[in-house]
Write an enzyme that holds these catalytic residues in place. Structure first.
Site, short mmCIF file in Angstrom:
data_model
loop_
_atom_site.label_atom_id
_atom_site.label_comp_id
_atom_site.label_asym_id
_atom_site.label_seq_id
_atom_site.Cartn_x
_atom_site.Cartn_y
_atom_site.Cartn_z
N MET A 101 -13.19 -15.14 3.47
CA MET A 101 -12.70 -15.73 4.71
C MET A 101 -12.35 -17.20 4.53
O MET A 101 -11.98 -17.87 5.49
CB MET A 101 -13.78 -15.59 5.81
CG MET A 101 -14.01 -14.17 6.29
SD MET A 101 -12.65 -13.58 7.34
CE MET A 101 -13.09 -14.35 8.91
N HIS A 139 -13.63 -2.06 -0.66
CA HIS A 139 -12.56 -1.73 0.28
C HIS A 139 -12.76 -2.46 1.61
O HIS A 139 -12.51 -1.93 2.68
CB HIS A 139 -12.55 -0.21 0.50
CG HIS A 139 -11.19 0.36 0.81
ND1 HIS A 139 -10.50 1.14 -0.06
CD2 HIS A 139 -10.41 0.28 1.91
CE1 HIS A 139 -9.36 1.54 0.49
NE2 HIS A 139 -9.29 1.02 1.69
N SER A 193 -14.66 -4.21 -5.64
CA SER A 193 -14.29 -4.13 -4.23
C SER A 193 -15.03 -2.97 -3.59
O SER A 193 -15.24 -1.95 -4.23
CB SER A 193 -12.77 -3.86 -4.15
OG SER A 193 -12.38 -3.44 -2.85
N THR A 202 -6.32 2.78 -6.39
CA THR A 202 -7.54 2.68 -5.57
C THR A 202 -8.39 3.92 -5.77
O THR A 202 -7.91 5.04 -5.62
CB THR A 202 -7.16 2.50 -4.09
OG1 THR A 202 -6.41 1.30 -3.97
CG2 THR A 202 -8.39 2.42 -3.20
N TYR A 234 -2.51 5.56 -3.82
CA TYR A 234 -3.48 6.58 -3.42
C TYR A 234 -2.91 7.88 -3.94
O TYR A 234 -1.72 8.14 -3.77
CB TYR A 234 -3.54 6.71 -1.90
CG TYR A 234 -4.39 5.70 -1.17
CD1 TYR A 234 -5.69 5.40 -1.57
CD2 TYR A 234 -3.90 5.08 -0.02
CE1 TYR A 234 -6.46 4.51 -0.86
CE2 TYR A 234 -4.67 4.19 0.70
CZ TYR A 234 -5.96 3.91 0.27
OH TYR A 234 -6.72 3.03 0.98
N SER A 255 0.82 -1.21 0.00
CA SER A 255 0.00 0.00 0.00
C SER A 255 0.86 1.27 0.00
O SER A 255 1.98 1.26 0.51
CB SER A 255 -0.88 -0.01 1.26
OG SER A 255 -1.36 1.27 1.54
N ARG A 305 -14.79 -0.66 4.32
CA ARG A 305 -14.21 0.40 5.15
C ARG A 305 -14.52 1.80 4.63
O ARG A 305 -14.09 2.79 5.20
CB ARG A 305 -12.69 0.20 5.22
CG ARG A 305 -12.33 -1.11 5.88
CD ARG A 305 -10.89 -1.51 5.62
NE ARG A 305 -9.92 -0.79 6.42
CZ ARG A 305 -9.63 -1.05 7.68
NH1 ARG A 305 -10.25 -2.02 8.31
NH2 ARG A 305 -8.72 -0.36 8.33
N LYS A 348 -8.82 -0.39 -8.64
CA LYS A 348 -9.38 -1.12 -7.48
C LYS A 348 -10.47 -0.28 -6.82
O LYS A 348 -10.25 0.88 -6.48
CB LYS A 348 -8.24 -1.37 -6.48
CG LYS A 348 -8.68 -1.99 -5.16
CD LYS A 348 -7.46 -2.37 -4.34
CE LYS A 348 -7.82 -2.97 -3.00
NZ LYS A 348 -8.29 -2.00 -2.03
#
Ligand code: FMN
Length: 417
Positions: A337, A302, A300, A188, A162, A138, A305, A278
């Site tokens: 998961m 995120h 996505s 992103t 970002y 990231s 979040r 993304k």
């Protein structure tokens, strides 16, 4: 009552049943051996990590509905196996964005990873190297681009961008990633402003964590985490050493909310390798970025979040993969998961998936060994699910293998498959 004939127990017959295993001396290994699912790793992680750091990772935005729904969507899958196929060997590899990967999942970019465990991104990159899966770093990573490259020198590294208000600084990172041989840039696009991570606000989260009476009490049973924090290189990334507020407040001071499609085209011109967007959440936006010539998109939200009550990426997948799967590679994340979730996504048209928390729970549960355990759990679930479905390669998976119980109905949603 049934009459049972009894006899005197014979020690000779008992002996072969007694198989005491040699105890594992390493405490971390011992702990990790008790984890058979990602949820098991999450429970261990929660015990070992201070509340503010665990909640920063585990939490999502507002009422956390986006995340809960995304996870529920995977739980609501119904698989349709085919029988009497020879599944003695199974191949979980495929080509993604021009190169091979050993599994249909890779490690998602996450910020402040050393806050969760001092081994941070390096643990993830090293495990990715051994497992043959991509590692994503990231913009808010807590390890440098060059150190990640050193930890995964021959494998695939992806850099997540970002856009900061100071664009030169963002693009300087992009140049460094290209120079270090990162093969894919993930841009992103779902953070024009930060989502409201209410757990962080309630915990009074700061970076690095501050010692108040509450955090000291919380630290007592988690002394190892604090020892690691204080006995290793201070937690820092790029320019930030200390921030008294939450991560979301920090993002809002740094990030550029004016970014548009034109900027995406501008970024693309400066990146020599594959570019993936993304955070796509509608077919229209997917089309627009594909028209700009990107190599892939990640459906996505995120990990829940950002926007709460956002579309469930798994629900968007079949339609978008059908419409655009021939023109671009469709990737997916949020809510994964289990390896079975990954297989379901592949069946509905995802070329590849990313896992965020599943890897971070492993990291918090046991550093590099914990990440390795998470990847091992996911990989074995992927190959077992494929075999139980009667397929030996990812390309044999199709929409006929998965339907979904309709717990959620959306006006414009179509039946899965
Ligand atoms: C603690 C944490 C930090 C994250 N930081 C970033 C980030 O810096 N950049 C980014 O693009 N996505 C970030 N994400 C989102 C992940 O890349 C990914 O989209 C998400 O975790 C997928 O959902 P999952 O956690 O259910 O697998 C973060 C996610 C978590 C859990």
């Amino acid at each position: 009552m049934v009459a049972v004939n009894r006899r005197v127990p014979r020690p000779r017959e008992l002996a072969p049943l007694l198989q005491f295993r040699r105890p594992t001396l390493n405490r971390t290994e011992r702990r990790l051996q008790t984890a058979f699912t990602i949820e098991d790793l999450r429970r261990i992680a929660k015990r070992r990590t201070p509340k503010a750091a665990f909640d920063y990772t585990d939490g999502a935005a507002e009422d956390e509905l986006s995340l809960a729904r995304a996870r529920q969507a995977f739980r609501d899958i119904e698989f349709h196996p085919t029988i009497l196929r020879n599944v003695a060997t199974v191949d979980t590899s495929r080509t993604v964005l021009g190169d091979t990967v050993a599994q249909p999942f890779g490690i998602a970019p996450t910020g402040f990873t050393r806050l969760m465990h001092t081994e941070g991104e390096i643990a993830g990159a090293r495990v990715a190297a051994r497992a043959g899966i991509p590692f994503s770093l990231s913009t808010l990573g807590t390890a440098s681009i060059e150190d990640v490259k050193a930890a995964n020198p021959h494998g695939r590294n992806w850099f997540q961008l970002y856009m900061w208000k100071d664009r030169d600084r963002s693009m300087a990172l992009v140049k460094r990633a290209a120079a270090a041989g990162f093969d894919t840039l993930l841009v992103t696009v779902d953070v024009p402003v930060a989502g409201a991570r209410l757990r962080d606000s309630r915990n009074g989260m700061s970076i690095p964590p501050t010692l108040t009476l509450r955090t000291v009490l919380d630290a007592l049973p988690r002394a190892r985490w604090w020892f690691d924090l204080l006995s290793t290189e201070p937690l820092a990334f790029a320019s930030l050493d200390r921030w008294p507020g939450t991560v979301a407040e920090y993002l809002d001071t740094m990030f550029d909310p004016t970014v548009t499609f034109e900027d995406l085209a501008w970024i693309k011109k400066q990146w020599p390798n594959r570019l993936v967007v993304k955070g796509i959440q509608t077919l229209e936006d997917a089309r627009a970025v594909v028209e700009l010539g990107v190599d892939g998109i990640v459906l996505s939200n995120h990990g829940g979040r950002q926007l709460d009550r956002a579309p469930v990426p798994f629900h968007l997948l079949p339609h978008i993969a059908r419409e655009l799967g021939k023109d671009t590679e469709v990737l997916l994340d949020t809510g994964i998961m289990s390896g079975a979730d990954v297989v379901a996504a592949a069946a509905l048209g995802a070329r590849f998936t990313l896992v965020g928390r599943a890897y971070l729970y492993g990291l918090m549960a046991g550093g590099e060994a914990g990440v390795a355990r998470a990847v091992e759990i996911l990989s074995s679930q992927v190959s077992r699910t494929m075999r139980l479905l009667g397929v030996t390669s990812l390309d044999e998976l199709g929409p006929h293998h998965v339907t979904q119980l309709h717990r959620f109905t959306r006006g414009d949603s179509r039946p899965v498959g």
